[in-house]
Scaffold this active site. Sequence first.
Site, short mmCIF file in Angstrom:
data_model
loop_
_atom_site.label_atom_id
_atom_site.label_comp_id
_atom_site.label_asym_id
_atom_site.label_seq_id
_atom_site.Cartn_x
_atom_site.Cartn_y
_atom_site.Cartn_z
N ASP A 12 0.82 -1.22 0.00
CA ASP A 12 0.00 0.00 0.00
C ASP A 12 0.85 1.27 0.00
OD1 ASP A 12 -2.04 -1.77 0.28
OD2 ASP A 12 -2.88 -0.86 2.09
N HIS B 79 3.40 -2.58 3.12
CA HIS B 79 3.45 -1.17 2.68
C HIS B 79 4.75 -0.84 1.97
CE1 HIS B 79 0.23 -1.05 5.67
NE2 HIS B 79 -0.20 0.04 5.05
#
Length: 312
Positions: free
Chosen positions: A114, A257
Amino acid sequence: MKKLRKVLAMLLCMTLLVGCGANGAQSETGNVAQSSAVESIHESKVESGEESQTQEQSKAPESAQESEGQEPAESAEPESTEESKEPATDDVQDTNVNGEEEEMPEKFVALTFDDGPNTTIMVEILDILAEEDVKATFYLIGNNITFVTEDVVKRAYDEGHELGNHSQSHLQMDKMDEETLKQEIELVQKKVESLVGERPATFRPPYIAISQLMHDTIDLPFIVGVDSRDWDPTVTAQERYNNVIGGAQDGAIFLMHCFPGNTETVKILPAIIKELKAQGYGFATVSELFEMQGVTYEAHDGERYSVLSKQN
Ligand SMILES: [Zn+2]
């Protein structure tokens, strides 16, 4: 007398030369010491800058909501690689006519990252994925897609990765009205489409903050995933590894992430991929995983997908 002068002159010259050489060497080491000091100052500045950035991230309510049901697994250590290789290869490998082993994974997982795009950590992760020949899914923030980062978006797409929607602003969406929600999604859809010619097919809600109105308004599947907890800078590389490997099962979607400064994930990602391979897992993008597992998504189905179990 002339000879003596010559000899004296030569001796003087030699002394001067030796002196110069010594001075030269001295000042060089002096310079070296100085420049390494400068480097270390520079490094610590960079590091503290990164730290404040990740800390900012961790303040987000993502911590409370994404951690739901995710307990760090204690069992899986990197050392287990050797042990787990045996049963995994028995399961999934065939021997061809040349006596070479061919891997045919029977179970698949999806790695997701992400908060891109950016020109730092996302690029490092793309390099690792290329090295390991693994496809992943990147959930992009619209505001991060700029003329600086658009080449990274194109690269990810060209290398076979899936581009997902992680909203335009990365604000909490569960309190937004319908119009704002539509904008948050559509802006990213358009940006990605303009760059690669394809619209994102899946959505990861920022901070996994979800309202019923979001389900009613957004017609993409909501992808949650098995949380590596790598948004928290206090979670070590080893703990991130344990969270992923401990949560590994057929159809699992892993939440990680690629925001700037997330170096611990870069550090541990190769070990995570190697261990999953050793356990017999293949890698798919999220959309591929839906297809492989026979999971059909119906718009506004209200589901939050973390593990896509095989359907009959
Ligand atoms: Zn995010």
